[in-house]
Design a protein around this motif. Structure first.
Motif, PDB file in Angstrom:
ATOM      1  N   PRO A  40       1.671  -5.208 -13.948  1.00  0.00           N
ATOM      2  CA  PRO A  40       0.538  -4.475 -14.518  1.00  0.00           C
ATOM      3  C   PRO A  40      -0.667  -4.512 -13.577  1.00  0.00           C
ATOM      4  N   GLY A  41      -1.211  -3.346 -13.295  1.00  0.00           N
ATOM      5  CA  GLY A  41      -2.388  -3.261 -12.442  1.00  0.00           C
ATOM      6  C   GLY A  41      -2.096  -3.046 -10.969  1.00  0.00           C
ATOM      7  N   ALA A  42      -0.821  -3.139 -10.570  1.00  0.00           N
ATOM      8  CA  ALA A  42      -0.476  -2.933  -9.156  1.00  0.00           C
ATOM      9  C   ALA A  42      -0.408  -1.440  -8.842  1.00  0.00           C
ATOM     10  N   PHE A  43      -0.859  -1.071  -7.660  1.00  0.00           N
ATOM     11  CA  PHE A  43      -0.781   0.306  -7.183  1.00  0.00           C
ATOM     12  C   PHE A  43       0.475   0.472  -6.341  1.00  0.00           C
ATOM     13  N   ASN A  44       1.078   1.653  -6.377  1.00  0.00           N
ATOM     14  CA  ASN A  44       2.291   1.918  -5.604  1.00  0.00           C
ATOM     15  C   ASN A  44       1.960   2.668  -4.318  1.00  0.00           C
ATOM     16  N   PHE A  45       2.197   2.026  -3.188  1.00  0.00           N
ATOM     17  CA  PHE A  45       2.069   2.622  -1.858  1.00  0.00           C
ATOM     18  C   PHE A  45       3.351   2.279  -1.104  1.00  0.00           C
ATOM     19  N   PRO A  46       4.398   3.113  -1.250  1.00  0.00           N
ATOM     20  CA  PRO A  46       5.712   2.802  -0.690  1.00  0.00           C
ATOM     21  C   PRO A  46       5.690   2.570   0.819  1.00  0.00           C
ATOM     22  N   LEU A  47       6.506   1.638   1.260  1.00  0.00           N
ATOM     23  CA  LEU A  47       6.604   1.333   2.678  1.00  0.00           C
ATOM     24  C   LEU A  47       7.008   2.573   3.479  1.00  0.00           C
ATOM     25  N   SER A  48       7.838   3.425   2.901  1.00  0.00           N
ATOM     26  CA  SER A  48       8.330   4.604   3.623  1.00  0.00           C
ATOM     27  C   SER A  48       7.211   5.565   4.034  1.00  0.00           C
ATOM     28  N   THR A  49       6.098   5.526   3.328  1.00  0.00           N
ATOM     29  CA  THR A  49       4.969   6.404   3.658  1.00  0.00           C
ATOM     30  C   THR A  49       3.667   5.601   3.798  1.00  0.00           C
ATOM     31  N   PHE A  50       3.791   4.308   4.003  1.00  0.00           N
ATOM     32  CA  PHE A  50       2.660   3.379   3.985  1.00  0.00           C
ATOM     33  C   PHE A  50       1.620   3.721   5.046  1.00  0.00           C
ATOM     34  N   ASP A  51       0.371   3.830   4.617  1.00  0.00           N
ATOM     35  CA  ASP A  51      -0.757   4.073   5.505  1.00  0.00           C
ATOM     36  C   ASP A  51      -1.842   3.059   5.149  1.00  0.00           C
ATOM     37  N   ALA A  52      -1.970   2.040   5.970  1.00  0.00           N
ATOM     38  CA  ALA A  52      -2.916   0.962   5.684  1.00  0.00           C
ATOM     39  C   ALA A  52      -4.347   1.465   5.535  1.00  0.00           C
ATOM     40  N   SER A  53      -4.685   2.546   6.210  1.00  0.00           N
ATOM     41  CA  SER A  53      -6.058   3.052   6.141  1.00  0.00           C
ATOM     42  C   SER A  53      -6.349   3.764   4.823  1.00  0.00           C
ATOM     43  N   ALA A  54      -5.313   4.055   4.030  1.00  0.00           N
ATOM     44  CA  ALA A  54      -5.504   4.783   2.773  1.00  0.00           C
ATOM     45  C   ALA A  54      -5.442   3.878   1.532  1.00  0.00           C
ATOM     46  N   LEU A  55      -5.364   2.588   1.721  1.00  0.00           N
ATOM     47  CA  LEU A  55      -5.254   1.676   0.574  1.00  0.00           C
ATOM     48  C   LEU A  55      -6.530   1.666  -0.250  1.00  0.00           C
ATOM     49  N   PRO A  56      -6.393   1.661  -1.590  1.00  0.00           N
ATOM     50  CA  PRO A  56      -7.569   1.662  -2.472  1.00  0.00           C
ATOM     51  C   PRO A  56      -8.115   0.252  -2.651  1.00  0.00           C
ATOM     52  N   THR A  57      -8.834  -0.235  -1.668  1.00  0.00           N
ATOM     53  CA  THR A  57      -9.271  -1.629  -1.700  1.00  0.00           C
ATOM     54  C   THR A  57     -10.456  -1.879  -2.619  1.00  0.00           C
TER      55      THR A  57
END
Length: 118
Positions: A40-57
């Motif tokens: 619960p509360g985790a965001f999905n950013f799959p490794l296959s399309t992972f872009d570290a600069s786009a993470l919702p920090t």
């Protein structure tokens, strides 16, 4: 990678930081896996399309996780490749989270509806 630091936190440490609102948790599994069961509360950013600069920090530290810890370590490497000096992932991934009896959202196969367990 000697100048890069990969931190590992246990599922209970991650849960405590989530409860305190101190971190953003990123699930790097594929959408099908995330849809079946997730923290619960985790965001999905799959490794296959992972872009570290786009993470919702939201200005908070990020904790990466996957099923067992392998893909989250790979995502951490992508963060390092993007210039990060440090990254954090959850040791043992979702498997350890479930073993610790922590809350999980699962999709009911009968109804297709998500439900909270744990």
């Amino acid at each position: 990678m000697s100048d890069k630091i990969l931190h590992e936190l246990s599922p209970t440490e991650v849960k405590a930081k989530m409860d305190a609102g101190e971190v953003v948790v990123i699930d790097v599994r594929e959408p099908r896996e995330y849809g079946a069961e997730r923290i619960p509360g985790a965001f999905n950013f799959p490794l296959s399309t992972f872009d570290a600069s786009a993470l919702p920090t939201g200005g908070k530290p990020v904790i990466l996780h996957c099923g067992v810890g392998k893909r989250s370590a790979m995502a951490a490497q992508k963060c390092f490749d993007g210039g990060a000096a440090e990254a954090t992932h959850m040791a043992g991934g979702l498997g350890e989270w479930k073993q610790a009896g922590l809350p999980l959202i699962v999709t009911d196969p009968e109804t297709g509806q998500p439900e909270l367990k744990g």
